[in-house]
Design a protein around this motif. Structure first.
Motif, PDB file in Angstrom:
ATOM      1  N   PHE A 135      23.054 -36.430 -26.840  1.00 45.40           N
ATOM      2  CA  PHE A 135      23.377 -37.847 -26.663  1.00 45.40           C
ATOM      3  C   PHE A 135      24.797 -37.996 -26.095  1.00 45.40           C
ATOM      4  O   PHE A 135      25.049 -38.793 -25.196  1.00 45.40           O
ATOM      5  N   ILE A 136      25.723 -37.192 -26.636  1.00 40.21           N
ATOM      6  CA  ILE A 136      27.116 -37.266 -26.175  1.00 40.21           C
ATOM      7  C   ILE A 136      27.239 -36.814 -24.723  1.00 40.21           C
ATOM      8  O   ILE A 136      27.898 -37.450 -23.913  1.00 40.21           O
ATOM      9  N   LEU A 137      26.573 -35.714 -24.409  1.00 37.08           N
ATOM     10  CA  LEU A 137      26.645 -35.209 -23.031  1.00 37.08           C
ATOM     11  C   LEU A 137      25.244 -34.827 -22.557  1.00 37.08           C
ATOM     12  O   LEU A 137      24.786 -33.703 -22.783  1.00 37.08           O
ATOM     13  N   PRO A 138      24.557 -35.740 -21.906  1.00 34.17           N
ATOM     14  CA  PRO A 138      23.208 -35.436 -21.418  1.00 34.17           C
ATOM     15  C   PRO A 138      23.239 -34.303 -20.390  1.00 34.17           C
ATOM     16  O   PRO A 138      24.229 -34.149 -19.675  1.00 34.17           O
ATOM     17  N   GLY A 139      22.183 -33.522 -20.323  1.00 31.77           N
ATOM     18  CA  GLY A 139      22.133 -32.398 -19.382  1.00 31.77           C
ATOM     19  C   GLY A 139      22.014 -32.870 -17.946  1.00 31.77           C
ATOM     20  O   GLY A 139      21.735 -34.026 -17.669  1.00 31.77           O
ATOM     21  N   ASN A 140      22.236 -31.957 -17.032  1.00 28.97           N
ATOM     22  CA  ASN A 140      21.985 -32.246 -15.611  1.00 28.97           C
ATOM     23  C   ASN A 140      21.283 -31.029 -15.009  1.00 28.97           C
ATOM     24  O   ASN A 140      20.848 -30.134 -15.747  1.00 28.97           O
ATOM     25  N   GLY A 192      22.785 -27.558 -16.297  1.00 31.06           N
ATOM     26  CA  GLY A 192      22.586 -27.097 -17.668  1.00 31.06           C
ATOM     27  C   GLY A 192      22.768 -28.221 -18.672  1.00 31.06           C
ATOM     28  O   GLY A 192      22.949 -29.377 -18.307  1.00 31.06           O
ATOM     29  N   ALA A 239      24.462 -24.279 -23.069  1.00 31.87           N
ATOM     30  CA  ALA A 239      25.879 -23.947 -23.280  1.00 31.87           C
ATOM     31  C   ALA A 239      26.133 -23.407 -24.689  1.00 31.87           C
ATOM     32  O   ALA A 239      27.270 -23.093 -25.032  1.00 31.87           O
ATOM     33  N   TYR A 277      30.768 -27.263 -24.126  1.00 34.62           N
ATOM     34  CA  TYR A 277      30.023 -27.267 -22.863  1.00 34.62           C
ATOM     35  C   TYR A 277      30.868 -26.681 -21.727  1.00 34.62           C
ATOM     36  O   TYR A 277      30.454 -25.769 -21.025  1.00 34.62           O
TER      37      TYR A 277
END
Lengths: 232, 572
Positions: free
Chosen positions: A74-79, A82, A87, A169
């Protein structure tokens, strides 16, 4: 008395520390052996014993780790490069909680409060919430300058989680690729690329030209005249 | 205490394997003397794959390089820190001192900044210049030939600048500045601050067949596997062994005291073998202390005998006195023009490519002595802490801080490489009331009495730190930047670091011609004893606004030549 052979000494230290694992379950031991292989960099026997001891312990429960993972996404959605699982952010947070014990209480308490809030607001665990329900819970604690004083602890918790997720990450293999960092490899530095200099309106000063290394001469052995002028 | 005696007898026992000890090892063994080197930590070779950290990625550490084990991060090559288990030190009430020790072959040279500056003519004669402190009994011309030899033996890049108090040497070519360093140059020169290529002991060009050439990984703090930076093991001790000298290395050997005969002349050392916990005695004709300024003072003060009841060489009562560290203050600035940078490999050497030497005349200022400015920033490798507070800089654009989602990723990329830092490192005044002494009660885990520190800054240092911060702000603004955080005021000592924090502690066995006012003579020999020498930074009378290592090396070589000469004259 011959204590000169450091290689033997270090190797002996490695074996000694692996004996610490004999009490572990087989699966645990295999896990640690893999980590040993993976985390292979120069450590003192004492440092390695500390790491192995930590890797053999478990701090977060499976439920807590699942929540950490879910919140991490939620804090850092993947792309396309990765995501926080590629990570290995959850494993990193698990390790840091044991390596730096002051993290333990705020993380555990914060996760618990998050789930309690999810249940009181939506009668569901945080993991089961929709994206918009999550936002409704997180927004009040995600912006420290705007948050209510009463939510201070949850704001600190979320800030800590965000920091650990972001650093986890961007220090990972996929994160470093995502960032685009190009170093940590043998190369020859010959200054800032010309187009970057131009973009910034910079130039190497002409009067400095003679001071700089000519990279083609770097393997020629240095010789000087008696005044200290380099002649090779 | 039962002491095991070794049957071996040496010409010289050298205590410590850092810069001073390494140089003494090389010069003395190559002159044919039989040498024992006592190192309190394990063997270390940067080329040993089991010890290497160079070129490792953050994710190869389970803590991503965090400083929970090694205080400067997992990959920093120092087995030590501010606090060593079982080896405490204490501080007198109301004073502060942080003491950094590294227990390994090569000591702190394995991770240091490689800033290799000569002291200038003014630096040896400070009292004559401004009436404060004391002059050295020697001058620049006494040391110059040794600086020259150190340059050629070890290698240092730099540029000829013809500045009187920043003497030129035998330089390798300097690397071109990085982008943020060009911004710094512009900002600093606008503020009237001199900027020039830095002088680091890193091989930008080959100097011999035993050492490689820099491959620009930015990781000198991890000690170079190609031996392309100066570390004492790779550049002095291993070559000494290779050239066939008689060098016996005693690792994990903690020296307790220097032993003396009935006439008070030194005849060896007692040490603890840390592996077995047993005490040993080793004999030699000469003892050379190079354990670091404070450790050597501690050994001497703990070496009490009937002839030397106050400690060896301490008839003046001055051992431990005049302890001084560099001053230090730091500031960061955000440079919006460095946002959204085009990415390229900007690692460069391990340290800054340019810096500012002291550029002012103290006659016009309210404090004595100067400082130099180090610069940092750029497109560095991410390790633990990278990505923390990812968009704090949003505040300068009136945007929200914190949050979550894809925006955080783009914020990290947007701000990557946009912050530039500056560190002032300056000269403090050596004072008799700043000192280390033996704590009357506390002992380490081997029962050796430990050091107690007494250290306070004076107005001179505080005013200098204030000047540093004024300068930093001016430079940052001139760069088109915004200083980050608040300028520290008087309540925060103007941001001046705690004594010891810069890890340039010197002065505890000061050099002088008068045995009542100093501990060693101009050849770093104890006034009281003819066969004990101190070749670390203990003999420094004043420490200049330069890092001490290059001067430690030059003086150790000079002293070693003197010792060889005395052996030739059969004076030992």
């Amino acid at each position: 008395m011959n204590r000169r052979d450091s290689l033997k000494y270090i190797a002996a230290g490695t074996f000694a520390s692996s004996f610490l694992l004999t009490g572990c379950e087989w699966a645990e031991e295999e896990k640690v052996t893999q980590s040993l292989w993976k985390y292979k960099y120069g450590r003192t026997p004492k440092e390695m014993a500390h790491d192995n001891a930590i890797l053999a312990q478990q701090f977060f429960t499976a439920e807590e780790l699942a929540l950490i993972t879910n919140l991490g996404h939620f804090i850092l959605p993947g792309n396309e490069i990765g995501d926080i699982e590629k990570a290995e952010v959850p494993a990193f947070i698990e390790f840091m909680a044991k390596d730096y014990p002051p993290f333990q209480e705020p993380l555990r308490k914060g996760l618990k409060t998050l789930n309690e809030t999810a249940n009181s607001s939506f009668s569901k665990d945080f993991i089961a919430l929709s994206e918009s329900e999550k936002k409704e819970l997180i927004d009040p604690i995600a912006y420290p300058d705007e948050a209510a004083e009463a939510l201070k602890d949850q704001v600190s918790f979320f800030t800590l989680m965000r920091n650990l997720v972001m650093t986890g990450y961007f220090t990972s293999e996929v994160g470093i690729k995502d960032l685009g960092y190009l170093g940590n490899q043998p190369n020859v530095w010959d200054g800032v690329p010309e187009e970057v200099l131009k973009e910034h309106g910079m130039a190497y000063p002409a009067e400095w030209e003679s001071k700089f290394l000519d990279i083609t001469e770097r393997n020629t052995k240095a010789e000087w005249d008696s005044d200290g002028n380099l002649i090779t | 205490m039962y002491i095991l005696k070794s049957s071996k007898k040496y010409d010289v026992i050298i205590v410590g394997s850092g810069a001073g000890g390494g140089m003494a090892t090389k010069v003395l063994s190559e002159a044919g003397l039989k040498v024992a080197v006592m190192e309190a930590g394990p063997h270390f070779d940067p080329a040993n794959p089991d010890q290497q950290t160079q070129l490792k990625w953050a994710y190869e550490s389970p803590r991503r390089g965090a400083g929970t084990q090694r205080v400067f991060g997992d990959y920093d090559m120092a087995y030590g820190g501010w606090d060593l288990e079982g080896e405490p030190y204490t501080k007198a009430e109301g004073t502060g001192f942080n003491w950094y020790r590294s227990r390994m072959l090569g000591g702190r040279t394995n991770h240091w900044g490689r800033i290799s500056l000569r002291f200038g003519p003014l630096d040896f004669k400070s009292k004559s210049r401004d009436g404060v402190g004391e002059d050295w009994p020697i001058g620049y011309n006494d040391v110059k030939p040794y600086y020259d030899k150190v340059d050629k033996l070890i290698g240092v890049f730099g540029s000829k600048e013809n500045i009187y108090n920043e003497p030129d040497g035998f330089f390798l070519p300097a690397p071109k500045p990085r982008l943020h360093e060009l911004y710094y140059k512009k900002g600093a020169e606008k503020a009237g601050v001199k900027v020039m290529p830095s002088r680091l002991s890193i091989l930008t060009k080959r100097i011999n067949d035993d050492r490689g050439v820099c491959f620009y990984c930015n990781q000198c703090s991890r000690s170079c596997m190609a031996y392309a930076d100066f570390s004492s093991g790779s550049c002095l001790i291993f070559p000494a062994q290779k050239s066939g000298g008689q060098v016996d290395l005693y690792t994990n050997a903690m020296v307790r005291e220097v032993t003396v005969d009935g006439n008070g002349k030194a005849n060896g050392v007692n040490y603890i073998d840390k592996d077995s916990g047993l005490d040993y005695s080793l004999k030699a004709k000469v003892v050379v202390l190079a354990a670091s300024a404070c450790s050597s003072a501690r050994i001497l003060l703990n070496s009490k005998s009937a002839v030397h009841p106050n400690g060896l060489g301490n008839s003046s009562g001055l051992i431990g006195k005049y302890l001084h560290d560099s001053t230090g203050a730091d500031r960061m600035g955000f440079v919006p023009n460095l946002m959204n940078r085009k990415i390229y490999n900007e690692d460069g050497v391990g340290g800054m490519h340019l810096y500012s030497p002291w550029w002012l005349d103290n006659k016009d200022l309210d404090f004595a002595r100067g400082y130099h400015i180090e610069v940092w920033g750029g497109l560095g490798a991410p390790s633990y802490g990278f990505g923390f507070n990812p968009n704090d800089l949003n505040r300068f654009f009136g945007e929200r801080i914190g949050g979550y989602g894809d925006g955080l990723r783009s914020d990290v990329k947007k701000y990557y490489g946009s912050v530039v830092g500056m560190s002032g490192r300056g000269e403090s005044i050596a004072r008799i009331d700043n000192y280390c002494e033996i704590d009357p009660e506390k002992k380490d885990k081997w029962g050796i009495p430990v050091l107690r520190f007494n250290y306070t800054w004076s107005d001179e240092e505080l005013k200098q730190a204030r000047h540093m911060h004024d300068t930093f702000e001016e430079i940052i603004v001139n760069m088109g930047g915004i200083p980050l955080g608040d300028k520290p005021g008087k309540d925060k000592n103007y941001g001046l670091h705690t004594p010891g924090a810069i890890i340039h502690e010197v002065g505890t066995t000061r050099m002088g011609d008068d045995p009542k006012k100093s501990v060693v003579n101009a050849f770093e020999k104890l006034h009281d004893v003819d066969n004990v020498f101190v070749v670390d930074a203990g003999p420094f009378v004043s420490q200049a606004d330069k890092n001490p290592t290059w001067t430690i090396l030059a003086l150790s070589w000079r002293t070693s030549d003197y010792i060889v000469d005395q052996f030739k004259q059969q004076n030992f």
